[in-house]
Write a protein that holds these residues in place. Structure first.
Motif, mmCIF file in Angstrom:
data_model
loop_
_atom_site.group_PDB
_atom_site.id
_atom_site.type_symbol
_atom_site.label_atom_id
_atom_site.label_comp_id
_atom_site.label_asym_id
_atom_site.label_seq_id
_atom_site.Cartn_x
_atom_site.Cartn_y
_atom_site.Cartn_z
ATOM 1 N N PRO A 45 38.056 46.402 43.648
ATOM 2 C CA PRO A 45 37.652 46.834 44.988
ATOM 3 C C PRO A 45 36.600 45.946 45.638
ATOM 4 O O PRO A 45 36.478 45.929 46.867
ATOM 5 C CB PRO A 45 37.115 48.247 44.755
ATOM 6 N N ASP A 46 35.816 45.238 44.828
ATOM 7 C CA ASP A 46 34.804 44.324 45.348
ATOM 8 C C ASP A 46 34.513 43.302 44.253
ATOM 9 O O ASP A 46 34.979 43.444 43.118
ATOM 10 C CB ASP A 46 33.535 45.076 45.777
ATOM 11 N N PRO A 47 33.755 42.236 44.545
ATOM 12 C CA PRO A 47 33.568 41.170 43.549
ATOM 13 C C PRO A 47 32.908 41.603 42.251
ATOM 14 O O PRO A 47 33.042 40.895 41.240
ATOM 15 C CB PRO A 47 32.688 40.158 44.306
ATOM 16 N N ALA A 48 32.209 42.714 42.225
ATOM 17 C CA ALA A 48 31.451 43.089 41.028
ATOM 18 C C ALA A 48 32.058 44.266 40.263
ATOM 19 O O ALA A 48 31.457 44.718 39.283
ATOM 20 C CB ALA A 48 30.004 43.410 41.399
ATOM 21 N N HIS A 49 33.223 44.763 40.681
ATOM 22 C CA HIS A 49 33.822 45.903 39.999
ATOM 23 C C HIS A 49 35.310 45.662 39.744
ATOM 24 O O HIS A 49 35.990 45.030 40.554
ATOM 25 C CB HIS A 49 33.647 47.190 40.823
ATOM 26 N N PHE A 50 35.781 46.197 38.627
ATOM 27 C CA PHE A 50 37.188 46.025 38.241
ATOM 28 C C PHE A 50 37.664 47.270 37.515
ATOM 29 O O PHE A 50 36.969 47.808 36.646
ATOM 30 C CB PHE A 50 37.336 44.801 37.332
ATOM 31 N N TRP A 51 38.849 47.752 37.888
ATOM 32 C CA TRP A 51 39.477 48.907 37.257
ATOM 33 C C TRP A 51 40.779 48.476 36.582
ATOM 34 O O TRP A 51 41.507 47.627 37.112
ATOM 35 C CB TRP A 51 39.829 49.963 38.301
ATOM 36 N N ALA A 52 41.102 49.098 35.455
ATOM 37 C CA ALA A 52 42.387 48.852 34.799
ATOM 38 C C ALA A 52 42.816 50.108 34.060
ATOM 39 O O ALA A 52 42.000 50.774 33.417
ATOM 40 C CB ALA A 52 42.296 47.682 33.824
ATOM 41 N N ASP A 53 44.098 50.433 34.171
ATOM 42 C CA ASP A 53 44.663 51.588 33.492
ATOM 43 C C ASP A 53 45.908 51.122 32.743
ATOM 44 O O ASP A 53 46.793 50.491 33.336
ATOM 45 C CB ASP A 53 45.037 52.659 34.526
ATOM 46 N N GLU A 54 45.984 51.396 31.442
ATOM 47 C CA GLU A 54 47.132 50.986 30.635
ATOM 48 C C GLU A 54 47.633 52.157 29.792
ATOM 49 O O GLU A 54 46.837 52.924 29.234
ATOM 50 C CB GLU A 54 46.782 49.822 29.706
ATOM 51 N N LEU A 55 48.952 52.250 29.684
ATOM 52 C CA LEU A 55 49.600 53.234 28.827
ATOM 53 C C LEU A 55 50.328 52.481 27.729
ATOM 54 O O LEU A 55 51.148 51.602 28.016
ATOM 55 C CB LEU A 55 50.587 54.084 29.628
#
Length: 221
Positions: free
Chosen positions: A135-145
């Motif tokens: 969402p911005d340069p300092a944050h990252f999301w990841a979801d894995e199944l």
């Protein structure tokens, strides 16, 4: 006609947005399948989870009562990816000790690993669903199944594990992370499922070197 064509595209963008991932986190531990995840591509070089550039390097991880090291490096296409076998070995040995003998990557699919366990057992783990967002340069999301199959004496035992992670780059160069995890029964019992167990973890990552180490597809046991 244009509206009809755009509708599924807009729905997909919404499902893969950071808002959707944050909403998934807010629903924990009441998670259910199916989740709005995409199936990883089987084409070489396009199927692994890629991370922001600031994740490259080797890190000391402290999570609750566990301490271990993980590493991320650029692949042949220049994208930052996790050294999955190395990282799985580090986490597995922190949890299982000598019961974990080795973890090896599938050379044709970085989404698949085989863990060799004591007692003539093997755990096969394959990522079957994924989504990520920055969402911005300092944050990252990841979801894995992941689909997990435990081979050993008796019939194989099959389960599914979903892990949602949120990473934040701190001003001092460290990374703060939060993970939500849930286990589900075998898809043989139905694709729709309710979580049977869950966990919530806080992680602190401290950089150990200034540059990314080389990736190894099969770390020595």
């Amino acid at each position: 006609m244009a509206g009809a064509l755009l509708a599924p595209i807009l729905a997909l963008l919404l499902a893969l947005s950071p808002t959707a991932l944050a909403e998934r986190a807010s629903q924990w531990p009441d998670w259910r399948l199916p989740a709005p995840l995409e199936r990883p591509s089987n084409r070489p070089g396009q199927q692994d989870l890629t991370y922001p550039a600031w994740m490259a390097g080797q890190w000391q991880v402290h999570s609750d009562d566990l301490d271990y090291q993980v590493r991320f490096a650029r692949n042949a296409k220049g994208a930052v990816v996790g050294d999955r076998a190395y990282n799985a070995t580090a986490i597995g040995r922190a949890l299982l000790g000598e019961a974990l003998l080795q973890v090896a990557n599938d050379p044709t699919n970085p989404n698949r690993q085989i863990a060799v366990l004591a007692g003539d057992q093997q755990l096969e783990s394959t990522v079957v669903g994924r989504r990520s967002a920055q969402p911005d340069p300092a944050h990252f999301w990841a979801d894995e199944l992941a689909l997990q199959v435990l081979h050993g004496p008796g019939d194989p035992r099959v389960s599914r594990v979903e892990t949602l992670s949120r990473y934040a780059l701190d001003p001092d160069g460290t990374v703060s992370a939060e993970q939500w995890q849930a286990s589900y029964p075998s898809p043989a019992l139905g694709l729709a499922a309710k979580a049977t167990s869950s966990g919530h973890y806080q992680l602190a990552l401290t950089p150990l070197n200034p540059g990314p180490p080389p990736l190894q597809s099969d770390p020595a046991s």
